[in-house]
Design an enzyme around this catalytic site. Structure first.
Site, mmCIF file in Angstrom:
data_model
loop_
_atom_site.group_PDB
_atom_site.id
_atom_site.type_symbol
_atom_site.label_atom_id
_atom_site.label_comp_id
_atom_site.label_asym_id
_atom_site.label_seq_id
_atom_site.Cartn_x
_atom_site.Cartn_y
_atom_site.Cartn_z
ATOM 1 N N GLY B 66 5.642 113.890 91.570
ATOM 2 C CA GLY B 66 5.428 114.980 92.518
ATOM 3 C C GLY B 66 6.725 115.733 92.757
ATOM 4 N N THR B 67 7.812 114.983 92.855
ATOM 5 C CA THR B 67 9.121 115.602 93.062
ATOM 6 C C THR B 67 9.446 116.568 91.927
ATOM 7 O OG1 THR B 67 9.899 113.616 94.215
ATOM 8 C CG2 THR B 67 11.590 115.097 93.323
ATOM 9 N N ASN B 146 3.129 114.892 104.942
ATOM 10 C CA ASN B 146 3.083 113.455 104.676
ATOM 11 C C ASN B 146 3.368 112.605 105.906
ATOM 12 O OD1 ASN B 146 5.478 115.004 103.813
ATOM 13 N ND2 ASN B 146 6.454 113.002 103.758
ATOM 14 N N GLN B 174 -0.154 115.061 99.098
ATOM 15 C CA GLN B 174 -0.860 114.224 100.073
ATOM 16 C C GLN B 174 -2.360 114.504 100.143
ATOM 17 O OE1 GLN B 174 -0.017 111.588 101.854
ATOM 18 N NE2 GLN B 174 2.117 111.524 101.206
ATOM 19 N N SER B 194 0.673 114.234 92.565
ATOM 20 C CA SER B 194 1.348 113.027 92.077
ATOM 21 C C SER B 194 0.347 111.884 91.985
ATOM 22 C CB SER B 194 2.474 112.664 93.049
ATOM 23 O OG SER B 194 3.079 111.446 92.680
ATOM 24 N N HIS B 196 0.656 108.520 92.003
ATOM 25 C CA HIS B 196 0.737 107.257 92.753
ATOM 26 C C HIS B 196 0.282 107.356 94.195
ATOM 27 C CE1 HIS B 196 4.564 107.554 95.192
ATOM 28 N NE2 HIS B 196 4.766 108.557 94.372
ATOM 29 N N THR B 232 8.564 113.606 75.259
ATOM 30 C CA THR B 232 7.411 112.928 74.666
ATOM 31 C C THR B 232 6.526 112.472 75.822
ATOM 32 O OG1 THR B 232 8.648 112.256 72.741
ATOM 33 C CG2 THR B 232 6.682 110.953 73.270
ATOM 34 N N CYS B 318 16.902 105.325 113.535
ATOM 35 C CA CYS B 318 17.384 103.978 113.230
ATOM 36 C C CYS B 318 16.850 103.446 111.918
ATOM 37 C CB CYS B 318 16.989 103.016 114.336
ATOM 38 S SG CYS B 318 17.712 103.432 115.915
HETATM 39 C C1 PLP Z 1 4.226 115.755 100.350
HETATM 40 C C2 PLP Z 1 4.945 115.049 99.253
HETATM 41 N N1 PLP Z 1 5.539 115.753 98.278
HETATM 42 C C3 PLP Z 1 6.185 115.157 97.262
HETATM 43 C C4 PLP Z 1 6.290 113.801 97.169
HETATM 44 C C5 PLP Z 1 7.045 113.194 96.024
HETATM 45 O O1 PLP Z 1 6.189 112.651 95.054
HETATM 46 P P1 PLP Z 1 6.741 111.601 93.985
HETATM 47 O O2 PLP Z 1 6.951 110.317 94.733
HETATM 48 O O3 PLP Z 1 5.679 111.498 92.946
HETATM 49 O O4 PLP Z 1 8.014 112.138 93.444
HETATM 50 C C6 PLP Z 1 5.701 113.013 98.180
HETATM 51 C C7 PLP Z 1 5.802 111.545 98.169
HETATM 52 O O5 PLP Z 1 6.788 110.916 98.446
HETATM 53 C C8 PLP Z 1 5.020 113.654 99.239
HETATM 54 O O6 PLP Z 1 4.453 112.944 100.222
HETATM 55 S S1 FES Z 2 20.284 101.936 114.117
HETATM 56 FE FE1 FES Z 2 19.845 102.822 115.995
HETATM 57 S S2 FES Z 2 20.252 101.180 117.350
HETATM 58 FE FE2 FES Z 2 20.561 100.288 115.441
#
Ligand code: PLP
Ligand code: FES
Lengths: 127, 378
Positions: B66-67, B146, B174, B194, B196, B232, B318
């Site tokens: 997808g990327t 996403n 998505q 994508s 997966h 390929t 975090c």
């Molecule tokens: C909205 C969206 N675009 C692009 C991607 C990227 O897809 P891929 O993991 O196949 O590179 C994702 C997933 O991570 C996604 O959620």
């Molecule tokens: S990373 Fe935010 S408190 Fe630990």
């Protein structure tokens, strides 16, 4: 998910010790994390120059909660001088280490304890 | 319940792929029998992906993810049209595959408008219209987000793009397999998907390119995929992707029904005091629920859920490697401490009402426990 956290961290996180406030605390350390915006408050009760009780409240990640719990355990029963010697890295070591990205959380715990002691010393006119 | 991150490959997909690792190992560019067999399998697969999107077979290019599809669409259009203009319009809540591609293009002399969204995470089509200048060469707005699941008014933006004659790309990673997709009714010129995310294998994606839309290739080489994407072909991956697409089409009705589970989850979780839904209440992915709980932090929420066997994700600073809160949550107007308390649950096909009930039953205690620890809660 818990990859990267030691068993000790997870154990303290799952059952944190000394959670809460001390109503008539002798010193309070309120520190914030400039990195991610978390908060840690440490309360101490002092008797005969010893930390008779230490409690905490924390708004933060698993490491932040585990390190706060750990520092309260480490500090409890120590004299003021001994407690001041607890360093940032002591806390991380006592937890069998932390992932590098989480080191700032353990810094916060030591800083919080030191801030609480400083608050106590100022309030009691010892400094 | 973290199926927006990725999904397990459907056993039927694995079965379709297996022969292409062993006895049908041919290179589709070879002229002898097993090569021709692989070529035919790829072209059949292309038809199946086209069918999923209501497109023509010749309009589908296979990519590595997808990327890559997002990168190819955006850079491909940008470099092809450099003489015409240098302005790109996108939204502030895109996936990083789009956002960081746009950021990169800014370093190459292009200028980018990042449109705001409202608090439900929706782009206003009127804002798109206003942002268009004579120099605009591309509009890229994702179909559904996403993180918060909000579905964008792609048809309306498509009409505007067509009127103004600006190529329009949407990232449908998505939505593919979850919502009916039709490139004509959406009015898009380019669309990324994508495998997966729809029970297919990782490392394979596709880009729909409307006939008459031209791109600068981003991979130069042996001239595969109509000279747009040399390499390929990943034959087993493509076969698996196509099988996943077929199965997804058969399941679309079921996906709609399963939105009922999402709503039951949302209803159950919102019983918790000081909890909120992030994203649009109804115009959202059928499998996405994203909450926010005041006074607590998402990573500690995730760890607790994990201990109860529930997988989830959060937009909290975090838990990100950059220690910054999710850009999507900030874009919908949340303060960093509010983003902290976010929780995303994305249901998969295997999840049942019992899974929903389990989350609804364990979550209140977890939230309470963390609030007891939090200095922010009273
Ligand atoms: C909205 C969206 N675009 C692009 C991607 C990227 O897809 P891929 O993991 O196949 O590179 C994702 C997933 O991570 C996604 O959620
Ligand atoms: S990373 Fe935010 S408190 Fe630990």
């Amino acid at each position: 998910m818990t990859d990267g956290y030691s068993e000790k961290v997870m154990e303290h996180f799952a059952s944190p010790r000394n959670v809460g406030e001390i109503k008539d605390a002798d010193g309070i350390g309120k520190v914030g994390n400039p990195v991610c915006g978390d908060l840690m408050w440490i309360y101490i009760k002092v008797k005969d120059n010893r930390l008779e009780d230490v409690k905490f409240k924390t708004f933060g990640c698993g490491a932040a909660i585990a390190t706060s719990s750990m520092i309260t355990e480490m500090a409890k029963g120590k004299t003021i001088e001994e407690a001041l010697k607890i360093t940032r890295s002591d806390v991380a070591e006592a937890l069998d280490g932390l992932p590098p990205i989480k080191m700032h959380c353990s810094n916060l715990a030591a800083d919080g304890l030191h801030a609480a002691i400083k608050d106590y010393l100022e309030k009691s006119g010892k400094k | 319940m973290d199926h927006s991150a990725t999904t397990a490959v459907d056993p039927a997909v694995v079965e379709a792929m297996l022969p292409y690792f062993s006895e049908k190992f041919g290179n589709p560019s070879s002229l002898y029998a097993i090569g021709r067999q692989a070529r035919r399998a790829i072209e059949d697969s292309r038809q199946k992906i086209a069918d999923l999107l209501g497109a023509r077979k010749e309009e589908i290019i296979f990519t590595g993810s997808g990327t890559e599809s997002d990168n190819l669409a955006i850079k491909g259009i940008a470099y092809k049209n450099r003489k015409k203009g240098d302005h790109i319009i996108t939204s502030s809540i895109e996936h990083h595959a789009v956002l960081r591609t746009c950021k990169f293009l800014e370093t190459q002399g292009f200028s980018v408008t990042y449109l705001p969204v409202n608090k439900e995470g929706t782009v206003n089509p009127a804002d798109v219209e206003k942002a268009i200048t004579p120099k605009t060469i591309l509009i890229s707005v994702m179909h559904a987000n996403n993180e918060i699941g909000t579905i964008q008014p792609i048809e309306e933006i498509g009409k505007i793009a067509k009127e103004k004659n600006v190529p329009f790309h949407t990232d449908a990673v998505q939505t593919a397999g979850k919502l009916p997709l039709n490139v004509e009714s959406l009015g898009v010129d380019l669309l990324s998907i994508s495998a997966h995310k729809m029970y297919g294998p990782k490392g394979v994606g596709a880009l729909y390119i409307r006939k008459g839309t031209f791109l600068e290739p981003q991979l130069h080489g042996g001239g595969h995929e109509r000279n747009i994407r040399s390499s390929t072909e990943n034959v087993p991956g493509i076969i698996g992707f196509a099988r996943a697409a077929e199965l997804a089409r058969e399941r679309l009705l079921q996906e709609q029904k399963i939105a009922g589970l999402r709503d039951s989850l949302i209803k159950g979780v919102l019983e918790i005091k000081d909890s909120y839904l992030n994203g649009h209440p109804t115009k959202r992915l059928p499998n996405n629920a994203n909450f926010r709980f005041s006074f607590i932090e998402g990573e500690s929420l995730l760890l607790n859920l994990d201990m109860k066997g529930v997988a989830a994700s959060t937009g909290s600073a975090c838990s990100s490697t950059s220690l910054e809160p999710s850009h999507v949550l900030l874009a919908i107007g949340l303060k960093p401490e509010e983003a902290h308390g976010s929780l995303r649950l994305t249901r998969g096909l295997g999840n049942t009402q019992e899974d929903v009930d389990q989350v609804v039953s364990v979550l209140p205690d977890i939230v309470n426990k963390l609030r007891m620890i939090s200095p922010l809660a009273r």
